[in-house]
Scaffold this active site. Sequence first.
Site, short mmCIF file in Angstrom:
data_model
loop_
_atom_site.label_atom_id
_atom_site.label_comp_id
_atom_site.label_asym_id
_atom_site.label_seq_id
_atom_site.Cartn_x
_atom_site.Cartn_y
_atom_site.Cartn_z
CB ILE A 1 -0.13 3.96 2.41
CG1 ILE A 1 1.09 4.95 1.81
CG2 ILE A 1 0.49 2.96 2.38
CD1 ILE A 1 2.29 5.47 2.29
CB SER A 2 -0.63 4.54 -3.15
OG SER A 2 -2.51 4.82 -3.70
CD GLN A 3 1.76 -1.29 -6.61
OE1 GLN A 3 0.82 -1.57 -7.15
NE2 GLN A 3 3.15 -2.11 -6.84
#
Length: 671
Positions: free
Chosen positions: A67-69
């Site tokens: 999950i992207s920052q």
Amino acid sequence: MNVAPPLIDFAKQRRIMVEEHIGARGVRSELVLDAMAKVPRECFLPSHLREFAYDDAPLPIGEGQTISQPYIVAFMVEALNLSGGEKVLEIGAGSGYAAAVLAQIAGEVYTVERIGELAARASKKLADLGYANVHVLHADGTQGWREHAPYDAIIVAAGGPCVPQTLKQQLKVGGRLVIPVGTDPRAQELVRVTRLSEDDYESEDIADVRFVPLVGEEGWAPEHAPAEPKSARRLEEEELAVRLAEAGEAFDDIDTADLAPLIERIGDARIVLLGEATHGTSEFYRMRERISRELILRKGFRFIAIEGDWPDAARIDHYVRHFNFAPSEWTAFARFPTWMWRNEEVRAFVDWLRDHNEVQPPEKRVAFHGLDLYSLYNSMRSVLTYLEDVDPAAAAVARVRYGCLTPWQADPATYGRAAISGRFRSCEEDVVHMLQSLLAKSSEYALHDGERFLDAVQNARLVANAERYYRTMYYGSRSSWNLRDSHMFDTLKTLLDYYGPDAKAIVWAHNSHVGNARATEMAGRGEHNIGQLARAEFGNGVYLVGFGTDHGTVAAASGWDEPMEIKRVRPALARSYERLCHMGSQATGRANFMLAMGPLASELREGLAKPRLERAIGVIYRPETELASHYFQAVLPRQFDEYIWIDETRSVTPFETVVLEGLPDTYPFGV
């Protein structure tokens, strides 16, 4: 019935995330900030990772995906320029988190995920949370979702080798596509593509990023997808780490390290580039000082050139070479980041250089110069001061030409934004003409004082390049980076020409400028640096030295123009050269060593030649986003000729004002 309060106040953490990790770092869209404040990121994570939901970092969600920052999600969504109610296509549903953020703004969100298990989980989670305007498809994302095209905006959460033509065709005219692109599957440039007409598109670079590979028909082949580590790999790495440490020349202390073998390897090189893995580590400065002293004393090196501004370094040069004309009125390196050069480590070298030069004839004194181009207005002032002395009529013309830039004196970056937007005319013609005027009178002006004419010409060249730099920086990181490093390399060549064919130069700059960019992910983004340019022009007459560390402390800021802090450097990440060196240090007891790349055994060279992560800490250090913001891929044996490893390091020691009180006006590091 009493209900126990939650152990973690996720709502509070979410507010802090939006304020400190997103808003404070430049995301301005109220729609995006509001959406980020509403979506419960913890709900899109495995239960054992929920406590980390609002760390500004990517997190694993299974199937080799992340999950992207949060900051990257917000940054990319803002880049779409949504106003509300649009139809948006997302490629790479992952956990569903970014789709939920988009759903807070857009009218309908269509998201495609190639991994079936993730698509099913994301669909269920989004439905459970009530996101009825999000539609999930399990398919090849590079082919988009034709049935619902065209889209007002498309966002791609994985890095491809190029922009898929199919996705471009599914954009509406006027629509925006944001996608990470790069020839290395783990290093990309974030690109925004705008469809101008049926057949015309406009592309602009936005930022350097690192995403998982975009796998599909118009992306990477499946073999580029992340693989789970093999159990045998750990043993292989340990053996390689031990052999690496044993191949290096160990030393206990910088002051007593035997540098004779290194000096011998440098041989007849005309340029020695000494790097650093951070801009705030004492040991890097101290080792560069020791090497520089040896090169000056044993090899007759003529000047030091640093990753610093020309006018400030000229103030140091005036001091160390005992010039008899009046010094510049400003103190050296008094603007952000002051600690980078105004520290005890640099001061010790400057004082040694002054003492060394005192007993030398003027023509043999070692000079100290700056290569960088940030000092736009100090450089303008230097040109005017020089011309007022040697040619008052030309000074009057210069004031008119440089007057174009006067309104932007406090913030030159604002000039760049105004110039490219058309709200203010470009000053390019004025500053270029000023440089040409100086050069046209070179023989006349040089009679007054060759040193001062060199300084004036270099400052005029800096103004011209800096004007272009501040305009270019808004087109993307690649073009502004290349302009800056080209300027630094051209300045280095100018100095070599000035001091003569036998002159030798020592460069102090960050590893990212010193190491050959062709051996790093920079090449895939079309970036070059001083090391690459010097190697191409001078070949084996250049010796490139890099530095590395695993842990300790560093002087750095959390954001540009923010206060310096003493920060703790986190232990190196897995699959990095730093982790490999640390493992070798731990296994062999060799905490510090110098590793020459030339004489490496073939098996060791082969093991090190596999691309790995490498850490780069500049004047900004954000430990919470280290992988995304401070690591890049490199091939160490091709990047440097020598690598100096110091396992544990400490921060530089900035000046205390009281230490500088009462010093004479000639001292460059004044209060």
